[in-house]
Design a protein around this motif. Structure first.
Motif, PDB file in Angstrom:
ATOM      1  N   ASP A  88       0.823  -1.210   0.000  1.00  0.00           N
ATOM      2  CA  ASP A  88       0.000   0.000   0.000  1.00  0.00           C
ATOM      3  C   ASP A  88       0.859   1.263   0.000  1.00  0.00           C
ATOM      4  OD1 ASP A  88      -2.344  -1.457  -0.016  1.00  0.00           O
ATOM      5  OD2 ASP A  88      -2.618  -1.381   2.169  1.00  0.00           O
ATOM      6  N   ARG A  89       1.961   1.234   0.749  1.00  0.00           N
ATOM      7  CA  ARG A  89       2.863   2.393   0.772  1.00  0.00           C
ATOM      8  C   ARG A  89       3.523   2.607  -0.591  1.00  0.00           C
ATOM      9  NH1 ARG A  89       6.400   1.107   5.808  1.00  0.00           N
ATOM     10  NH2 ARG A  89       5.461  -0.899   5.482  1.00  0.00           N
ATOM     11  N   VAL A  90       3.880   1.508  -1.270  1.00  0.00           N
ATOM     12  CA  VAL A  90       4.494   1.628  -2.598  1.00  0.00           C
ATOM     13  C   VAL A  90       3.490   2.215  -3.590  1.00  0.00           C
ATOM     14  CG1 VAL A  90       5.399   0.298  -4.542  1.00  0.00           C
ATOM     15  CG2 VAL A  90       6.203  -0.174  -2.235  1.00  0.00           C
ATOM     16  N   VAL A  91       2.250   1.750  -3.528  1.00  0.00           N
ATOM     17  CA  VAL A  91       1.210   2.277  -4.422  1.00  0.00           C
ATOM     18  C   VAL A  91       0.997   3.767  -4.159  1.00  0.00           C
ATOM     19  CG1 VAL A  91      -1.260   2.174  -4.950  1.00  0.00           C
ATOM     20  CG2 VAL A  91       0.069   0.075  -4.798  1.00  0.00           C
ATOM     21  N   ALA A  92       0.969   4.162  -2.881  1.00  0.00           N
ATOM     22  CA  ALA A  92       0.802   5.580  -2.538  1.00  0.00           C
ATOM     23  C   ALA A  92       1.987   6.401  -3.051  1.00  0.00           C
ATOM     24  CB  ALA A  92       0.651   5.733  -1.027  1.00  0.00           C
ATOM     25  N   LEU A  93       3.190   5.855  -2.966  1.00  0.00           N
ATOM     26  CA  LEU A  93       4.375   6.550  -3.462  1.00  0.00           C
ATOM     27  C   LEU A  93       4.298   6.741  -4.976  1.00  0.00           C
ATOM     28  CD1 LEU A  93       7.268   7.650  -2.937  1.00  0.00           C
ATOM     29  CD2 LEU A  93       8.067   5.346  -3.404  1.00  0.00           C
ATOM     30  N   ILE A  94       3.870   5.703  -5.682  1.00  0.00           N
ATOM     31  CA  ILE A  94       3.755   5.801  -7.144  1.00  0.00           C
ATOM     32  C   ILE A  94       2.704   6.827  -7.531  1.00  0.00           C
ATOM     33  CG2 ILE A  94       3.053   4.522  -9.215  1.00  0.00           C
ATOM     34  CD1 ILE A  94       4.412   2.068  -7.936  1.00  0.00           C
ATOM     35  N   LYS A  95       1.584   6.853  -6.806  1.00  0.00           N
ATOM     36  CA  LYS A  95       0.556   7.857  -7.079  1.00  0.00           C
ATOM     37  C   LYS A  95       1.095   9.257  -6.828  1.00  0.00           C
ATOM     38  CE  LYS A  95      -3.549   5.066  -6.213  1.00  0.00           C
ATOM     39  NZ  LYS A  95      -4.721   4.861  -5.328  1.00  0.00           N
ATOM     40  N   GLY A  96       1.889   9.417  -5.771  1.00  0.00           N
ATOM     41  CA  GLY A  96       2.480  10.712  -5.461  1.00  0.00           C
ATOM     42  C   GLY A  96       3.421  11.186  -6.554  1.00  0.00           C
ATOM     43  N   VAL A  97       4.196  10.267  -7.113  1.00  0.00           N
ATOM     44  CA  VAL A  97       5.095  10.624  -8.216  1.00  0.00           C
ATOM     45  C   VAL A  97       4.284  11.044  -9.434  1.00  0.00           C
ATOM     46  CG1 VAL A  97       6.784   9.688  -9.842  1.00  0.00           C
ATOM     47  CG2 VAL A  97       7.003   9.208  -7.407  1.00  0.00           C
TER      48      VAL A  97
ATOM     49  N   ALA B 171       4.487  14.688 -11.187  1.00  0.00           N
ATOM     50  CA  ALA B 171       4.796  14.863 -12.611  1.00  0.00           C
ATOM     51  C   ALA B 171       3.699  15.649 -13.316  1.00  0.00           C
ATOM     52  CB  ALA B 171       4.996  13.508 -13.275  1.00  0.00           C
ATOM     53  N   LYS B 172       2.443  15.342 -12.990  1.00  0.00           N
ATOM     54  CA  LYS B 172       1.324  16.046 -13.628  1.00  0.00           C
ATOM     55  C   LYS B 172       1.344  17.530 -13.292  1.00  0.00           C
ATOM     56  CE  LYS B 172      -3.681  16.085 -13.948  1.00  0.00           C
ATOM     57  NZ  LYS B 172      -4.938  15.541 -13.433  1.00  0.00           N
ATOM     58  N   GLU B 173       1.611  17.859 -12.024  1.00  0.00           N
ATOM     59  CA  GLU B 173       1.657  19.265 -11.622  1.00  0.00           C
ATOM     60  C   GLU B 173       2.775  20.016 -12.350  1.00  0.00           C
ATOM     61  OE1 GLU B 173       2.087  19.295  -7.401  1.00  0.00           O
ATOM     62  OE2 GLU B 173      -0.002  18.705  -7.058  1.00  0.00           O
ATOM     63  N   HIS B 174       3.925  19.378 -12.503  1.00  0.00           N
ATOM     64  CA  HIS B 174       5.040  20.059 -13.163  1.00  0.00           C
ATOM     65  C   HIS B 174       4.842  20.159 -14.667  1.00  0.00           C
ATOM     66  CE1 HIS B 174       6.906  19.754  -9.285  1.00  0.00           C
ATOM     67  NE2 HIS B 174       7.824  20.605  -9.704  1.00  0.00           N
TER      68      HIS B 174
END
Length: 109
Positions: free
Chosen positions: A70-79, A83-86
């Motif tokens: 779950d933490r890995v999935v949350a990290l990938i979503k955060g990345v 990326a989308k914001e930038h």
């Protein structure tokens, strides 16, 4: 008959590419290589853990593995959000070149 990627790259005039395209190409290429490396190392780690459990050396806590996933999935979503914001802050012309370079980098990576 050649490879599609080499056909694409041979038809591109590199002196007319924008810096956004080149940066996007590098990011896409190295992102795909990095993801592949992480998946290989993660798979080897999981296989090693299961082998150690099979021989009774360790005991695997399934709840810990699920919370780690779950933490890995949350990290990938955060990345992805990062990326989308930038990418939305880039100018229209630069965003198109950067996106095209990124997609080509993913393709050839």
């Amino acid at each position: 008959m050649g490879n599609k990627v080499t056909d694409i790259l041979s038809s591109v005039s590199f002196d007319k590419l924008s810096i956004g395209f080149v940066i996007g190409l590098a990011i896409g290429y190295f992102l795909k290589k990095g993801i592949k490396l992480i998946l290989i190392l993660g798979g080897l780690l999981i296989i090693g853990l299961f082998a150690l459990q099979y021989y009774g050396i360790i005991e695997i806590n399934s709840h810990g593995i699920l919370s780690g996933a779950d933490r890995v999935v949350a990290l990938i979503k955060g990345v992805g959000v990062f990326a989308k914001e930038h990418l939305t802050h880039l100018e229209k012309e630069g965003a198109g070149g950067a996106t095209a370079g990124f997609l080509l980098g993913l393709k050839i990576g």
